[in-house]
Design a protein around this motif. Structure first.
Motif, PDB file in Angstrom:
ATOM      1  N   GLU A   1       0.817  -1.205   0.000  1.00 51.42           N
ATOM      2  CA  GLU A   1       0.000   0.000   0.000  1.00 51.42           C
ATOM      3  C   GLU A   1       0.858   1.265   0.000  1.00 51.42           C
ATOM      4  O   GLU A   1       0.511   2.272  -0.618  1.00 51.42           O
ATOM      5  N   MET A   2       1.985   1.199   0.698  1.00 52.84           N
ATOM      6  CA  MET A   2       2.902   2.334   0.695  1.00 52.84           C
ATOM      7  C   MET A   2       3.490   2.544  -0.692  1.00 52.84           C
ATOM      8  O   MET A   2       3.550   3.673  -1.204  1.00 52.84           O
ATOM      9  N   LEU A   3       3.898   1.470  -1.333  1.00 51.25           N
ATOM     10  CA  LEU A   3       4.491   1.578  -2.665  1.00 51.25           C
ATOM     11  C   LEU A   3       3.458   2.035  -3.703  1.00 51.25           C
ATOM     12  O   LEU A   3       3.790   2.774  -4.639  1.00 51.25           O
ATOM     13  N   LYS A   4       2.213   1.677  -3.513  1.00 47.99           N
ATOM     14  CA  LYS A   4       1.167   2.169  -4.429  1.00 47.99           C
ATOM     15  C   LYS A   4       1.039   3.688  -4.347  1.00 47.99           C
ATOM     16  O   LYS A   4       0.828   4.354  -5.366  1.00 47.99           O
ATOM     17  N   GLN A   5       1.152   4.232  -3.147  1.00 44.52           N
ATOM     18  CA  GLN A   5       1.103   5.693  -3.018  1.00 44.52           C
ATOM     19  C   GLN A   5       2.253   6.349  -3.777  1.00 44.52           C
ATOM     20  O   GLN A   5       2.093   7.405  -4.402  1.00 44.52           O
ATOM     21  N   THR A   6       3.409   5.712  -3.742  1.00 42.72           N
ATOM     22  CA  THR A   6       4.566   6.230  -4.482  1.00 42.72           C
ATOM     23  C   THR A   6       4.273   6.203  -5.985  1.00 42.72           C
ATOM     24  O   THR A   6       4.556   7.184  -6.701  1.00 42.72           O
ATOM     25  N   LEU A   7       3.713   5.122  -6.467  1.00 42.98           N
ATOM     26  CA  LEU A   7       3.409   5.009  -7.901  1.00 42.98           C
ATOM     27  C   LEU A   7       2.330   6.006  -8.309  1.00 42.98           C
ATOM     28  O   LEU A   7       2.382   6.572  -9.419  1.00 42.98           O
TER      29      LEU A   7
ATOM     30  N   GLU B   1       9.286   7.152 -18.176  1.00 38.78           N
ATOM     31  CA  GLU B   1       8.911   5.778 -17.849  1.00 38.78           C
ATOM     32  C   GLU B   1       9.241   5.545 -16.389  1.00 38.78           C
ATOM     33  O   GLU B   1      10.032   6.282 -15.797  1.00 38.78           O
ATOM     34  N   CYS B   2       8.629   4.522 -15.824  1.00 39.17           N
ATOM     35  CA  CYS B   2       8.870   4.211 -14.405  1.00 39.17           C
ATOM     36  C   CYS B   2       9.134   2.719 -14.270  1.00 39.17           C
ATOM     37  O   CYS B   2       8.294   1.896 -14.673  1.00 39.17           O
ATOM     38  N   LEU B   3      10.312   2.381 -13.735  1.00 41.14           N
ATOM     39  CA  LEU B   3      10.680   0.991 -13.517  1.00 41.14           C
ATOM     40  C   LEU B   3      10.627   0.699 -12.021  1.00 41.14           C
ATOM     41  O   LEU B   3      11.289   1.361 -11.215  1.00 41.14           O
ATOM     42  N   VAL B   4       9.797  -0.273 -11.647  1.00 39.88           N
ATOM     43  CA  VAL B   4       9.692  -0.726 -10.262  1.00 39.88           C
ATOM     44  C   VAL B   4      10.482  -2.017 -10.147  1.00 39.88           C
ATOM     45  O   VAL B   4      10.129  -3.011 -10.805  1.00 39.88           O
ATOM     46  N   ILE B   5      11.532  -2.016  -9.353  1.00 38.49           N
ATOM     47  CA  ILE B   5      12.433  -3.155  -9.279  1.00 38.49           C
ATOM     48  C   ILE B   5      12.295  -3.809  -7.912  1.00 38.49           C
ATOM     49  O   ILE B   5      12.776  -3.291  -6.900  1.00 38.49           O
ATOM     50  N   ILE B   6      11.607  -4.937  -7.874  1.00 39.74           N
ATOM     51  CA  ILE B   6      11.474  -5.711  -6.650  1.00 39.74           C
ATOM     52  C   ILE B   6      12.647  -6.686  -6.579  1.00 39.74           C
ATOM     53  O   ILE B   6      12.838  -7.486  -7.508  1.00 39.74           O
TER      54      ILE B   6
ATOM     55  N   ASP C   1      13.040   6.570  -3.541  1.00 36.93           N
ATOM     56  CA  ASP C   1      12.798   5.423  -2.671  1.00 36.93           C
ATOM     57  C   ASP C   1      11.342   4.994  -2.770  1.00 36.93           C
ATOM     58  O   ASP C   1      10.469   5.764  -3.202  1.00 36.93           O
ATOM     59  N   ALA C   2      11.102   3.776  -2.318  1.00 37.43           N
ATOM     60  CA  ALA C   2       9.777   3.188  -2.480  1.00 37.43           C
ATOM     61  C   ALA C   2       8.716   3.867  -1.631  1.00 37.43           C
ATOM     62  O   ALA C   2       7.513   3.627  -1.836  1.00 37.43           O
ATOM     63  N   ASP C   3       9.102   4.733  -0.702  1.00 32.98           N
ATOM     64  CA  ASP C   3       8.129   5.370   0.175  1.00 32.98           C
ATOM     65  C   ASP C   3       7.884   6.833  -0.187  1.00 32.98           C
ATOM     66  O   ASP C   3       7.203   7.536   0.549  1.00 32.98           O
ATOM     67  N   TYR C   4       8.418   7.313  -1.340  1.00 34.29           N
ATOM     68  CA  TYR C   4       8.359   8.741  -1.661  1.00 34.29           C
ATOM     69  C   TYR C   4       7.202   9.072  -2.593  1.00 34.29           C
ATOM     70  O   TYR C   4       7.029   8.450  -3.636  1.00 34.29           O
ATOM     71  N   VAL C   5       6.442  10.087  -2.184  1.00 34.54           N
ATOM     72  CA  VAL C   5       5.390  10.651  -3.027  1.00 34.54           C
ATOM     73  C   VAL C   5       5.933  11.968  -3.582  1.00 34.54           C
ATOM     74  O   VAL C   5       6.238  12.889  -2.819  1.00 34.54           O
TER      75      VAL C   5
END
Length: 852
Positions: free
Chosen positions: A403-409, A421-426, A483-487
């Motif tokens: 849910e936190m990462l969704k807010q970032t996206l 473009e946006c690359l999400v690297i898990i 970072d994954a938590d940044y909006v």
């Protein structure tokens, strides 16, 4: 100062003819050659000498003194060694019989005071000596012992009274009057009895004892004044002593400095004319020259203002004066044995602290009195882009809450930029619960969002980012990292990407900020502490194109990244490492202190410490990797200003914190030696810099926060506690960097929202050390019976050194307390208001407004 001149020689001096490196307390004997040389040295200044023993070749003193026309009072030392006592007495009697210049024998020296002889035993020995010689016989005791033992007075031929006002804590200006009054008391108590002041003197160096202040000038004035008064009143006296005695370090801080001549047999003060410190001119010259030397580099600074220069030059002059004082201390004091080790180690540790102090003064002067920054990117100056190069935004994630990462996206999806473009690297996240919702969400957001799952990738975060570079669109010119938590702000790219129109720009960095500071007092403190770095330090470093790159809210030119070798796993701070490598190749960097993104703070104090440990440990890895490139011939395109900023920046952060913690621990370990063994505390020239550096730190922190950080005094206080609380953590990271070659990347826990979860106390080592330092400071202060300034300074320094440790312990306690919650303070405020007459109780108060 001025004092009466010594028109003739002194009446008598205590005479211990030992070379500078000889220690009679270890059984080392003097030599005939040494005695002759020392008699030659004192003959111009005294008419007689007094010895304290007659063994170890001291029985030769009377004969050699006679050759120079000096009278001699022979001493026979008494202690618990009866065989030696017998030899002492026999030699003293023999010397009196063979040498007509012997005018008296002193049997024992303060034997009753030290409880080595009872009055009855001493009287018996004195009577035996009197039966075997024709010269006057006495014993040496302090004046109060003579008043307390009239039976001793009856047994001796004359009273040999020791009067040393220093040990009584008498102020220098009252010393001579005090001694004369004591002499009059003895004369009144024993009328008709011959009285000799057998010991009188004043130390030229050492610590105060109550109001007694040692000093070179004080010694000269007191001795000259006393000699004139004694001669005028017909008082017989003997000065203690002829020479300084370096081996007497066991007699407190003053034991080595009672001599009229120093250990090199040079007169310590003039016997006539004005009195000034012998090294004053040389010390002042050194201070002046060093002050000028430290001032010259100041004028290489660009855009210097007069006030800014004055403050910086003044700081350099203070450091020059301190170095000159340290040099004078080394040359004029007998720094031997353990004191030498302590002195040298202290200086080695203090030098980096002084360097950091100068750096902080420079930063303070520049911000408070210098000109406004020129290179800072400001939102008001942003221009519309002339083109829209493609930006590839990379978001690495490891076990992040979906849910936190969704807010970032969502924040990225709202960007006001047409070409990205946006690359999400898990990476290394096998649990599907973390990555499956993100994969699905990326599909919902459209083709711009690319999901990459790397179940097993080496190199931690850097390894994941390297893989992302391989899958980045070929036409992407700029790489954005968050970072994954940044909006992010919708205008992030619109306002910062145009800076890359300059083809020499390789990096544009925006500050970190956080959106969850209202969770608790601890989170508010952490957020304000972070703000200080981004609003103060980074702005100033940016003026020299020497910013510290952070792996979030950062834009990098792809070509610069490729030239610098891409993301490296050599350190766990891959962002700073890559940023430095880019700058080393001549690419420019720019910084803005405008907020374009908001992340989440560490969940708790333990996570805050873990994050700071990672940064400091990674910083040490970067130093090991890049330090050669900081040298003038380091093979990079760094300018001298950049090398200076990076080097001093590392010393200021890692060096000052680790050395500060080390000094605190060493100080704590030294306290039992002071309290248990009576070992002297460090000299003020070693403790004052610690206190001064702390004062500069406080001034620097308060002034720069008030000038640069948009905050309140309460929040600023919280930031100060948060900054101090991680000193030990940073020091441990520096220590760990020498113990462990490669520590694993430690993820900072964010977004768990488990504020009420049970946790272990996160600052136990800090609490133990801090409590120890505070207790030690209190113990020293309470047992400082004679108000020694150095003891109080050392105690104060210990209390100051305890603050970072106690701050960590306090935050650790606060975290588990209801006082950490804003709701608690809102409730307390409401209750307090309700108690006021005429006030209506308020309900549903908003915590954020109360804090504001």
């Amino acid at each position: 100062m001025t004092a009466p001149s010594v028109t003739d020689r002194f009446q008598s001096m205590s005479f211990a003819p030992y070379g500078r490196d000889t220690n009679p307390d270890k059984g080392e004997a003097t030599t005939e050659a040494q005695i002759r040389a020392d008699v030659e040295a004192v003959a111009p200044y005294t008419r007689a000498v007094r010895t304290y023993a007659s063994t170890g070749n001291l029985d030769l003193v009377a004969k050699i003194a006679a050759e120079k026309g000096l009278k001699t009072t022979v001493g026979a030392w008494l202690d618990e060694d009866e065989d030696r006592n017998a030899r002492e007495i026999a030699n003293a009697i023999d010397a009196a019989k063979k040498n007509s210049n012997v005018v008296g024998i002193v049997v024992g020296n303060e034997s009753i005071l030290r409880a080595e002889r009872t009055p009855e035993q001493l009287i018996e020995t004195i009577r035996r000596v009197k039966r075997e010689t024709n010269v006057p016989v006495t014993t040496g005791e302090t004046w109060d012992v003579w008043l307390d033992h009239p039976e001793l007075v009856s047994a001796v031929d004359y009273i040999a009274a020791h009067m040393l006002p220093y040990w009584e804590g008498i102020p220098p200006e009252q010393v001579v009057d005090h001694v004369i009054s004591i002499y009059d008391r003895l004369r009144a108590a024993y009328p008709g009895k011959r009285i000799v002041i057998a010991e009188f003197g004043w130390p030229s160096q050492g610590y105060n004892r109550d109001n007694a202040m040692p000093g070179e000038v004080e010694q000269a004035k007191i001795i000259r004044e006393f000699a004139a008064r004694a001669d005028a009143l017909g008082i017989e006296y003997n000065l203690i002593e002829a020479f300084d005695a370096p081996w007497k370090s066991f007699e407190g801080s003053v034991g080595q400095y009672w001599g009229v001549l120093d250990a090199d047999r040079e007169l310590k003060f003039p016997l006539s004319g004005p009195i000034t410190p012998s090294t004053y001119t040389a010390t002042a010259a050194i201070a002046l020259l060093l002050g000028i030397a430290f001032a010259l580099p100041v004028f290489r600074f660009a855009r210097l203002t007069m006030t800014q220069a004055t403050v910086m030059v003044g700081a350099g002059a203070l450091v020059g004066a301190w170095i000159a004082t340290v040099t004078d201390h080394w040359l004029t004091h007998y720094v031997v044995g353990g004191n030498k080790v302590t002195f040298i180690v202290s200086l080695v540790l203090l030098v980096p602290l002084v360097v950091v102090m100068l750096y902080r003064v420079e930063e303070l002067a520049t911000i408070a009195f210098g000109r406004s920054p020129r290179r800072l990117l400001r939102r008001a100056d942003a221009v519309a882009p002339s083109r829209t190069p493609k930006v590839s935004i990379h978001i690495p994630a490891y076990k992040e809450p979906p849910e936190m990462l969704k807010q970032t996206l969502d924040g990225v999806a709202r960007l006001n930029w047409p070409n990205f473009e946006c690359l999400v690297i898990i990476n290394n996240t096998p649990d599907p619960a973390f990555w499956e919702p993100i994969e699905a969400y990326c599909r919902e957001l459209g083709d711009r969002f690319k999901f990459i799952n790397l179940p097993k990738v080496e190199g931690f975060k850097a390894g994941a980012l390297r893989q992302a570079m391989l899958q980045t669109a070929p036409d992407a010119e700029i790489i954005g990292i968050i970072d994954a938590d940044y909006v992010v702000d919708p205008n992030w790219l619109m306002e910062l990407v145009p800076s890359f129109e300059d083809p020499t720009v390789g990096i544009v960095q925006a500050p970190q900020d956080h959106r969850d500071a209202n969770r608790s007092l601890l989170h508010e403190a952490m957020n304000t502490e972070y703000a200080g770095f981004f609003d103060i330090g980074m702005v100033q470093r940016n003026e020299h194109d020497a910013i510290v790159v952070h792996g979030t809210m950062c834009l990098m030119r792809r070509a610069a990244m490729v030239e610098a070798g891409d993301w490296s796993s050599d350190t766990i701070c891959e962002d700073t490492d890559l940023g430095l490598a880019i700058v080393e190749r001549g690419w420019k960097s720019h910084y803005t202190n405008e907020r374009y993104g908001w992340g989440l703070l560490p969940d708790d104090f333990a996570s805050f410490k873990k994050q700071r440990h990672r940064w400091a440990y990674g910083g040490m890895q970067i130093i090991k990797k890049h330090w050669r490139r900081m040298l003038p011939n380091g093979g990079t395109r760094l300018t001298p200003a950049q090398r200076r900023e990076f080097s001093i920046g590392w010393v200021s952060w890692l060096g000052s914190e680790s050395i500060g913690a080390l000094v605190a621990v060493l100080s704590l370990l030294w306290v039992p030696l002071v309290l248990g063994l009576g070992i002297a505390v460090p000299q003020r020239i070693l403790t004052v810099p610690i206190l001064f550096c702390f004062g500069i730190y406080v001034l620097h922190f308060i002034a720069l926060y008030r000038l640069r950080v948009a905050t309140t005094p309460v929040r600023m206080l919280g930031a100060a506690f948060a900054a101090m609380a991680v000193q030990f953590t940073v020091a441990k990271a520096v220590y760990d960097s020498f113990r462990y070659k490669d520590l694993a990347f430690a993820r900072t826990a964010k977004g768990s929202w488990l504020a009420d979860a049970a946790r272990a106390f996160p600052a136990l080592p800090e609490a133990i050390i801090g409590a120890g330092l505070l207790v030690a400071a209190i113990s020293l202060r309470m047992t400082n019976w004679h108000a020694v300034v150095e003891v109080d300074l050392f105690a104060f320094a210990l209390a100051v050194q305890s603050l970072p440790f106690l701050a960590a312990a306090g935050i650790g306690w606060l975290e588990g307390s209801p006082l950490n919650l804003f709701s608690t303070w809102a409730s307390l405020r409401a209750r307090a208001l309700a108690l006021l007459p005429g006030r209506v109780p308020q309900a549903d108060v908003v915590p954020e407004k109360i804090v504001s």
